[in-house]
Design a protein around this motif. Sequence first.
Motif, PDB file in Angstrom:
ATOM      1  N   GLN A  96      28.413 -11.568   3.168  1.00 58.51           N
ATOM      2  CA  GLN A  96      28.547 -12.991   2.899  1.00 58.51           C
ATOM      3  C   GLN A  96      27.225 -13.565   2.403  1.00 58.51           C
ATOM      4  N   SER A  97      27.330 -14.622   1.640  1.00 61.61           N
ATOM      5  CA  SER A  97      26.133 -15.302   1.170  1.00 61.61           C
ATOM      6  C   SER A  97      25.251 -15.689   2.351  1.00 61.61           C
ATOM      7  N   GLY A  98      23.965 -15.437   2.214  1.00 61.64           N
ATOM      8  CA  GLY A  98      23.014 -15.685   3.290  1.00 61.64           C
ATOM      9  C   GLY A  98      22.782 -14.496   4.191  1.00 61.64           C
ATOM     10  N   GLY A  99      23.582 -13.451   4.033  1.00 64.13           N
ATOM     11  CA  GLY A  99      23.473 -12.272   4.862  1.00 64.13           C
ATOM     12  C   GLY A  99      22.401 -11.316   4.388  1.00 64.13           C
ATOM     13  N   SER A 100      22.345 -10.155   5.053  1.00 65.45           N
ATOM     14  CA  SER A 100      21.314  -9.163   4.771  1.00 65.45           C
ATOM     15  C   SER A 100      21.926  -7.774   4.632  1.00 65.45           C
ATOM     16  N   LEU A 101      21.241  -6.940   3.884  1.00 65.63           N
ATOM     17  CA  LEU A 101      21.586  -5.521   3.747  1.00 65.63           C
ATOM     18  C   LEU A 101      20.302  -4.737   3.609  1.00 65.63           C
ATOM     19  N   ARG A 102      20.369  -3.464   3.988  1.00 66.01           N
ATOM     20  CA  ARG A 102      19.257  -2.569   3.712  1.00 66.01           C
ATOM     21  C   ARG A 102      19.779  -1.361   2.951  1.00 66.01           C
ATOM     22  N   LEU A 103      19.238  -1.170   1.773  1.00 67.86           N
ATOM     23  CA  LEU A 103      19.570  -0.005   0.967  1.00 67.86           C
ATOM     24  C   LEU A 103      18.571   1.113   1.254  1.00 67.86           C
ATOM     25  N   SER A 104      19.062   2.334   1.171  1.00 67.83           N
ATOM     26  CA  SER A 104      18.208   3.509   1.326  1.00 67.83           C
ATOM     27  C   SER A 104      18.375   4.412   0.119  1.00 67.83           C
ATOM     28  N   CYS A 105      17.324   5.130  -0.198  1.00 63.64           N
ATOM     29  CA  CYS A 105      17.367   6.111  -1.287  1.00 63.64           C
ATOM     30  C   CYS A 105      16.640   7.348  -0.807  1.00 63.64           C
ATOM     31  N   ALA A 106      17.383   8.438  -0.662  1.00 64.15           N
ATOM     32  CA  ALA A 106      16.810   9.705  -0.235  1.00 64.15           C
ATOM     33  C   ALA A 106      16.496  10.560  -1.451  1.00 64.15           C
ATOM     34  N   ALA A 107      15.286  11.090  -1.485  1.00 60.22           N
ATOM     35  CA  ALA A 107      14.837  11.885  -2.620  1.00 60.22           C
ATOM     36  C   ALA A 107      14.667  13.344  -2.222  1.00 60.22           C
ATOM     37  N   SER A 108      14.914  14.236  -3.192  1.00 57.27           N
ATOM     38  CA  SER A 108      14.696  15.652  -2.978  1.00 57.27           C
ATOM     39  C   SER A 108      14.339  16.294  -4.310  1.00 57.27           C
ATOM     40  N   GLY A 109      13.742  17.483  -4.237  1.00 52.41           N
ATOM     41  CA  GLY A 109      13.473  18.242  -5.446  1.00 52.41           C
ATOM     42  C   GLY A 109      12.081  18.105  -6.008  1.00 52.41           C
ATOM     43  N   ARG A 110      11.307  17.160  -5.520  1.00 50.63           N
ATOM     44  CA  ARG A 110       9.939  16.963  -5.984  1.00 50.63           C
ATOM     45  C   ARG A 110       9.157  16.359  -4.832  1.00 50.63           C
ATOM     46  N   THR A 111       7.851  16.582  -4.824  1.00 49.76           N
ATOM     47  CA  THR A 111       7.030  16.035  -3.746  1.00 49.76           C
ATOM     48  C   THR A 111       7.094  14.512  -3.773  1.00 49.76           C
ATOM     49  N   PHE A 112       7.727  13.964  -2.742  1.00 50.26           N
ATOM     50  CA  PHE A 112       8.002  12.532  -2.716  1.00 50.26           C
ATOM     51  C   PHE A 112       6.736  11.701  -2.780  1.00 50.26           C
ATOM     52  N   SER A 113       5.694  12.160  -2.115  1.00 51.68           N
ATOM     53  CA  SER A 113       4.457  11.384  -2.051  1.00 51.68           C
ATOM     54  C   SER A 113       3.726  11.338  -3.394  1.00 51.68           C
ATOM     55  N   ARG A 114       4.206  12.056  -4.392  1.00 47.94           N
ATOM     56  CA  ARG A 114       3.625  11.997  -5.726  1.00 47.94           C
ATOM     57  C   ARG A 114       4.431  11.095  -6.660  1.00 47.94           C
ATOM     58  N   LEU A 115       5.388  10.378  -6.086  1.00 45.64           N
ATOM     59  CA  LEU A 115       6.283   9.556  -6.887  1.00 45.64           C
ATOM     60  C   LEU A 115       6.086   8.074  -6.625  1.00 45.64           C
ATOM     61  N   ALA A 116       6.059   7.291  -7.687  1.00 50.84           N
ATOM     62  CA  ALA A 116       6.264   5.857  -7.559  1.00 50.84           C
ATOM     63  C   ALA A 116       7.772   5.639  -7.547  1.00 50.84           C
ATOM     64  N   MET A 117       8.237   4.702  -6.732  1.00 46.62           N
ATOM     65  CA  MET A 117       9.663   4.487  -6.565  1.00 46.62           C
ATOM     66  C   MET A 117      10.019   3.037  -6.872  1.00 46.62           C
ATOM     67  N   ALA A 118      11.262   2.837  -7.244  1.00 44.95           N
ATOM     68  CA  ALA A 118      11.678   1.481  -7.587  1.00 44.95           C
ATOM     69  C   ALA A 118      13.168   1.298  -7.379  1.00 44.95           C
ATOM     70  N   TRP A 119      13.550   0.042  -7.302  1.00 39.94           N
ATOM     71  CA  TRP A 119      14.946  -0.355  -7.302  1.00 39.94           C
ATOM     72  C   TRP A 119      15.192  -1.234  -8.530  1.00 39.94           C
ATOM     73  N   PHE A 120      16.292  -0.947  -9.205  1.00 38.54           N
ATOM     74  CA  PHE A 120      16.776  -1.769 -10.303  1.00 38.54           C
ATOM     75  C   PHE A 120      18.205  -2.191  -9.966  1.00 38.54           C
ATOM     76  N   ARG A 121      18.700  -3.155 -10.705  1.00 39.55           N
ATOM     77  CA  ARG A 121      20.097  -3.544 -10.518  1.00 39.55           C
ATOM     78  C   ARG A 121      20.712  -3.925 -11.860  1.00 39.55           C
ATOM     79  N   GLN A 122      22.020  -3.785 -11.905  1.00 34.25           N
ATOM     80  CA  GLN A 122      22.737  -4.131 -13.130  1.00 34.25           C
ATOM     81  C   GLN A 122      24.053  -4.793 -12.768  1.00 34.25           C
ATOM     82  N   ALA A 123      24.205  -6.024 -13.197  1.00 31.20           N
ATOM     83  CA  ALA A 123      25.447  -6.767 -13.001  1.00 31.20           C
ATOM     84  C   ALA A 123      26.333  -6.573 -14.227  1.00 31.20           C
ATOM     85  N   PRO A 124      27.636  -6.766 -14.079  1.00 34.15           N
ATOM     86  CA  PRO A 124      28.554  -6.586 -15.217  1.00 34.15           C
ATOM     87  C   PRO A 124      28.147  -7.454 -16.406  1.00 34.15           C
ATOM     88  N   GLY A 125      28.048  -6.825 -17.565  1.00 34.49           N
ATOM     89  CA  GLY A 125      27.715  -7.554 -18.779  1.00 34.49           C
ATOM     90  C   GLY A 125      26.259  -7.907 -18.933  1.00 34.49           C
TER      91      GLY A 125
END
Length: 127
Positions: free
Chosen positions: A13-42
């Motif tokens: 609901q509007s005003g609420g909260s969520l926590r997203l997680s992203c688990a990484a594998s295959g490369r040394t995680f501490s050597r990576l810069a990480m980011a979140w992007f989003r895309q809405a329809p259109g």
Amino acid sequence: QVQLVESGGGLVQSGGSLRLSCAASGRTFSRLAMAWFRQAPGKERESVAAVSWNGGSTNYGDTVKVRFTITRDNAKNTVYLRMNSLKPEDTAVYYCAASIAYGSEYAPSNLNAFDAWGQGTQVTVAS
């Protein structure tokens, strides 16, 4: 090649909260810069937040500053996005992205800087 798997999306609901997680594998995680992007329809994919390899530098999109917080746990190979005070306009598919870290403060907002992407997780904010 790094693999990224997002989780934590859903309907809130509007005003609420969520926590997203992203688990990484295959490369040394501490050597990576990480980011979140989003895309809405259109709409184009936009930067939400980025964090440097050591968590010391962060970068936020103007529409989410103060409300969203990006953090990472290098011991768990995971990056998080805490989203508070959610609004209907935050509705989108949220993607995790990874880039080789070019320095301790490297936290880019340009999507072209990232060469690995997750499959996305849907966030829907009901009014």
